[in-house]
Enzyme design. Structure first.
Site, mmCIF file in Angstrom:
data_model
loop_
_atom_site.group_PDB
_atom_site.id
_atom_site.type_symbol
_atom_site.label_atom_id
_atom_site.label_comp_id
_atom_site.label_asym_id
_atom_site.label_seq_id
_atom_site.Cartn_x
_atom_site.Cartn_y
_atom_site.Cartn_z
ATOM 1 N N SER A 1 79.672 71.469 19.328
ATOM 2 C CA SER A 1 79.000 72.771 19.357
ATOM 3 C C SER A 1 77.616 72.701 19.973
ATOM 4 C CB SER A 1 78.859 73.269 17.916
ATOM 5 O OG SER A 1 77.949 74.334 17.837
ATOM 6 N N GLU B 1 75.252 74.150 18.772
ATOM 7 C CA GLU B 1 74.322 74.049 17.636
ATOM 8 C C GLU B 1 73.702 72.654 17.554
ATOM 9 O OE1 GLU B 1 73.290 77.363 15.880
ATOM 10 O OE2 GLU B 1 73.122 75.634 14.543
ATOM 11 N N TYR C 1 75.152 72.414 9.228
ATOM 12 C CA TYR C 1 76.319 72.537 10.111
ATOM 13 C C TYR C 1 76.082 71.751 11.401
ATOM 14 C CZ TYR C 1 79.365 74.617 13.672
ATOM 15 O OH TYR C 1 80.257 74.799 14.706
ATOM 16 N N LYS D 1 79.807 91.339 13.595
ATOM 17 C CA LYS D 1 79.124 92.136 12.569
ATOM 18 C C LYS D 1 78.574 93.399 13.227
ATOM 19 C CE LYS D 1 75.345 91.864 9.200
ATOM 20 N NZ LYS D 1 74.388 90.971 8.504
ATOM 21 N N ARG E 1 71.285 83.622 22.608
ATOM 22 C CA ARG E 1 72.508 82.826 22.658
ATOM 23 C C ARG E 1 73.170 82.982 24.020
ATOM 24 N NH1 ARG E 1 70.640 81.071 18.870
ATOM 25 N NH2 ARG E 1 71.481 80.526 16.817
HETATM 26 P P1 NAP Z 1 86.779 79.723 12.568
HETATM 27 O O1 NAP Z 1 87.321 81.035 13.016
HETATM 28 O O2 NAP Z 1 85.774 79.695 11.475
HETATM 29 O O3 NAP Z 1 88.046 78.816 12.118
HETATM 30 C C1 NAP Z 1 87.870 77.657 11.338
HETATM 31 C C2 NAP Z 1 89.238 77.092 11.004
HETATM 32 O O4 NAP Z 1 89.061 75.891 10.237
HETATM 33 C C3 NAP Z 1 90.127 78.024 10.166
HETATM 34 O O5 NAP Z 1 91.442 77.941 10.617
HETATM 35 C C4 NAP Z 1 90.021 77.405 8.769
HETATM 36 O O6 NAP Z 1 91.152 77.653 7.945
HETATM 37 C C5 NAP Z 1 89.957 75.929 9.148
HETATM 38 N N1 NAP Z 1 89.470 75.091 8.048
HETATM 39 C C6 NAP Z 1 88.325 75.223 7.345
HETATM 40 N N2 NAP Z 1 88.224 74.265 6.417
HETATM 41 C C7 NAP Z 1 89.350 73.489 6.527
HETATM 42 C C8 NAP Z 1 89.834 72.341 5.848
HETATM 43 N N3 NAP Z 1 89.162 71.786 4.836
HETATM 44 N N4 NAP Z 1 91.000 71.794 6.250
HETATM 45 C C9 NAP Z 1 91.723 72.356 7.241
HETATM 46 N N5 NAP Z 1 91.319 73.462 7.920
HETATM 47 C C10 NAP Z 1 90.139 74.019 7.564
HETATM 48 O O7 NAP Z 1 86.164 78.925 13.786
HETATM 49 P P2 NAP Z 1 86.292 79.178 15.377
HETATM 50 O O8 NAP Z 1 85.251 80.150 15.795
HETATM 51 O O9 NAP Z 1 87.704 79.420 15.715
HETATM 52 O O10 NAP Z 1 85.824 77.757 15.932
HETATM 53 C C11 NAP Z 1 86.753 76.692 16.099
HETATM 54 C C12 NAP Z 1 85.996 75.363 16.085
HETATM 55 O O11 NAP Z 1 85.057 75.345 17.150
HETATM 56 C C13 NAP Z 1 85.198 75.101 14.828
HETATM 57 O O12 NAP Z 1 85.214 73.715 14.593
HETATM 58 C C14 NAP Z 1 83.786 75.538 15.180
HETATM 59 O O13 NAP Z 1 82.828 74.858 14.387
HETATM 60 C C15 NAP Z 1 83.745 75.123 16.650
HETATM 61 N N6 NAP Z 1 82.849 75.905 17.505
HETATM 62 C C16 NAP Z 1 82.952 77.258 17.535
HETATM 63 C C17 NAP Z 1 82.147 77.981 18.415
HETATM 64 C C18 NAP Z 1 82.240 79.481 18.500
HETATM 65 O O14 NAP Z 1 81.325 80.092 19.058
HETATM 66 N N7 NAP Z 1 83.302 80.099 18.003
HETATM 67 C C19 NAP Z 1 81.248 77.298 19.268
HETATM 68 C C20 NAP Z 1 81.210 75.908 19.219
HETATM 69 C C21 NAP Z 1 82.022 75.209 18.349
HETATM 70 P P3 NAP Z 1 91.235 78.916 6.936
HETATM 71 O O15 NAP Z 1 91.807 80.052 7.744
HETATM 72 O O16 NAP Z 1 92.172 78.406 5.895
HETATM 73 O O17 NAP Z 1 89.856 79.196 6.430
HETATM 74 O O1 G4F Z 2 76.725 84.679 15.246
HETATM 75 P P1 G4F Z 2 75.968 83.610 14.557
HETATM 76 O O2 G4F Z 2 76.148 83.496 13.076
HETATM 77 O O3 G4F Z 2 76.329 82.258 15.307
HETATM 78 P P2 G4F Z 2 75.621 80.825 15.388
HETATM 79 O O4 G4F Z 2 74.756 80.566 14.213
HETATM 80 O O5 G4F Z 2 74.980 80.720 16.725
HETATM 81 O O6 G4F Z 2 76.862 79.843 15.278
HETATM 82 C C1 G4F Z 2 78.067 80.090 16.014
HETATM 83 O O7 G4F Z 2 77.965 79.479 17.278
HETATM 84 C C2 G4F Z 2 77.855 78.043 17.240
HETATM 85 C C3 G4F Z 2 77.749 77.575 18.690
HETATM 86 O O8 G4F Z 2 76.390 77.576 19.074
HETATM 87 C C4 G4F Z 2 79.098 77.497 16.555
HETATM 88 F F1 G4F Z 2 79.074 76.134 16.567
HETATM 89 C C5 G4F Z 2 79.163 78.020 15.137
HETATM 90 O O9 G4F Z 2 80.363 77.548 14.502
HETATM 91 C C6 G4F Z 2 79.221 79.547 15.192
HETATM 92 O O10 G4F Z 2 80.442 79.919 15.808
HETATM 93 O O11 G4F Z 2 74.390 83.790 14.796
HETATM 94 C C7 G4F Z 2 73.854 83.904 16.108
HETATM 95 C C8 G4F Z 2 72.368 84.269 16.014
HETATM 96 C C9 G4F Z 2 71.577 83.374 15.055
HETATM 97 O O12 G4F Z 2 70.346 82.984 15.659
HETATM 98 C C10 G4F Z 2 71.265 84.250 13.868
HETATM 99 O O13 G4F Z 2 70.025 83.974 13.223
HETATM 100 O O14 G4F Z 2 72.291 85.584 15.473
HETATM 101 C C11 G4F Z 2 71.236 85.623 14.533
HETATM 102 N N1 G4F Z 2 71.460 86.697 13.576
HETATM 103 C C12 G4F Z 2 70.610 87.746 13.393
HETATM 104 N N2 G4F Z 2 71.061 88.520 12.419
HETATM 105 C C13 G4F Z 2 72.485 86.821 12.717
HETATM 106 C C14 G4F Z 2 72.234 87.976 11.977
HETATM 107 N N3 G4F Z 2 73.583 86.056 12.518
HETATM 108 C C15 G4F Z 2 74.464 86.460 11.565
HETATM 109 N N4 G4F Z 2 75.590 85.739 11.378
HETATM 110 N N5 G4F Z 2 74.251 87.565 10.801
HETATM 111 C C16 G4F Z 2 73.132 88.373 10.959
HETATM 112 O O15 G4F Z 2 72.944 89.358 10.269
#
Ligand code: NAP
Ligand code: G4F
Length: 334
Positions: A123, A125, A147, A190, A215
């Site tokens: 990530s 992050e 995280y 959201k 972002r």
């Molecule tokens: P997500 O929607 O939160 O999905 C997370 C998945 O992990 C869900 O299927 C969840 O299952 C499963 N999980 C959680 N705890 C587990 C456990 N103990 N054992 C087995 N499965 C478990 O995440 P996403 O947005 O699709 O992201 C996919 C991956 O990419 C994650 O690793 C995230 O950290 C990484 N990532 C995401 C982003 C982004 O912007 N989306 C960016 C960079 C990296 P349940 O349905 O049972 O909860």
């Molecule tokens: O949408 P966010 O919660 O995503 P964040 O923290 O960037 O993390 C996501 O992206 C990562 C990749 O860089 C992934 F690895 C991670 O698993 C996840 O998918 O927040 C984005 C930004 C933050 O700076 C936060 O402070 O939005 C700002 N924010 C402002 N108000 C908020 C809010 N975030 C959330 N969730 N809720 C708010 O009300």
């Protein structure tokens, strides 16, 4: 037909990746953890095309059993506790699943199917308090949340298994990617869901935290294509996947409300209770390597992403209202 095993298949990325791999002709096995609730909605439409196997990233034996049984050619580790604010509330769980869970899965692959190709979901992050702009595969890491720290462990253990055992392990350093399948706790969804509720008269305000955070947002279906491309390369390595543009949360708000014909300043409230103990102020990635080596290109711009998410939520809320299902304005306060 190659067999792909996906952990996290019930999540946003897992559902899109499963669709993409099925289109490419893969057999898909999804790892699901035990749950007492209904079948996961994001993969309901795929149930007759994929196999589901029970395992948990907490549980070594269950992972070993699924690798042993399905002997996958490709393993995509998408499972994680992925919500950053929850990682301060549950730092140990986050370390166990998002960090150590990677080692458990890699061990299962090493012991039972060492020739499988493995994708680790790293990530942006991990860049946290960024050392350079834009961020590349060579930018030093400085995570700002439990995280981010757990993901950094997962990243380095993936690199280590590649270097220690010669395993074909790739780590994709993906920047934020969103879609109508994103959970409503993440800021993009959201906003888009609340805009739709406000438009339908079901809510009157949107409380957010840091509006200045910037972002690099892309479209999730584009990003899962990059994951699959990484595992087709002859040599494993790590890739940044990003749009190359950065936008503030307030810009996301402005565009999202405008899409619904509303002025964001009439509805958005900046709530100090939603600020994080430490935030990541600015992310913007340089995906030159992914573009040149993988031939990867994103297809959806930031503006298009915001519009498609708001339009999807307007349609969703309209359906919910039509069915008498419109929930109270109950977006989580985090
Ligand atoms: P997500 O929607 O939160 O999905 C997370 C998945 O992990 C869900 O299927 C969840 O299952 C499963 N999980 C959680 N705890 C587990 C456990 N103990 N054992 C087995 N499965 C478990 O995440 P996403 O947005 O699709 O992201 C996919 C991956 O990419 C994650 O690793 C995230 O950290 C990484 N990532 C995401 C982003 C982004 O912007 N989306 C960016 C960079 C990296 P349940 O349905 O049972 O909860
Ligand atoms: O949408 P966010 O919660 O995503 P964040 O923290 O960037 O993390 C996501 O992206 C990562 C990749 O860089 C992934 F690895 C991670 O698993 C996840 O998918 O927040 C984005 C930004 C933050 O700076 C936060 O402070 O939005 C700002 N924010 C402002 N108000 C908020 C809010 N975030 C959330 N969730 N809720 C708010 O009300």
């Amino acid at each position: 037909m190659p067999t792909a095993l996906i952990t996290g298949i019930t999540g946003q990325d897992g559902s899109y990746l499963a669709e993409h791999l099925l289109d490419l002709g893969h057999e898909v096995v999804g790892v699901v953890r035990h749950s007492s609730s209904e079948p996961p909605p994001r993969i309901e439409h795929l149930r007759d095309r994929i196999e589901l196997a029970g395992a948990d990233l907490f549980d070594q034996t269950s992972l070993l059993n699924v690798i042993d049984r399905y002997q996958p050619d490709e393993v995509y580790n998408l499972a994680a506790q992925s919500f950053v604010p929850a990682s301060w509330q549950q730092p140990i769980l986050t370390g166990e699943v998002t960090g150590l869970g990677v080692t458990r899965l890699l061990e299962a692959v090493r012991l039972s199917r060492p020739e499988a190709r493995v994708y680790q979901a790293s990530s942006s992050e991990m860049f946290g308090k960024v050392h350079e702009v834009p961020q590349t595969e060579r930018t030093p890491f400085y995570p700002r949340s439990p995280y981010g720290v757990a993901k950094l462990y997962g990243h380095w253990i993936a690199v280590n298994y590649r270097e220690s055992y010669g395993m074909h392990v790739c780590s994709g350093i993906l920047f934020n990617h969103e879609s109508p399948r994103r959970s409503t706790e993440f800021v993009s969804r959201k906003i888009s869901y609340r805009v739709a509720q406000i438009k339908h008269g079901l809510a009157h305000e949107l409380r957010l935290g840091n509006l200045d955070a910037r972002r690099d947002w892309g479209y999730a279906p584009d990003y899962v294509r990059a994951m699959a491309l990484m595992l087709q390369q002859p040599e494993p390595r790590d890739y940044v996947v990003a749009s190359g543009e950065t936008h503030a949360v307030r810009e996301f708000c402005e565009l999202a409300f405008a899409t619904a014909g509303l002025d964001w300043t009439d509805f958005v409230i900046s709530d100090p209770a939603l600020l994080r103990p430490a935030d990541v102020d600015l992310l913007v990635g340089d995906a030159t390597l992914a573009r040149t080596e993988l031939g990867w290109e994103p297809t959806v711009s930031f503006r298009e992403l915001v519009r498609l998410m708001v339009e999807a939520d307007l349609a969703l809320v309209e359906t919910e209202v039509g069915r008498g299902l419109a929930p109270p304005a109950s977006i989580p306060r985090r």
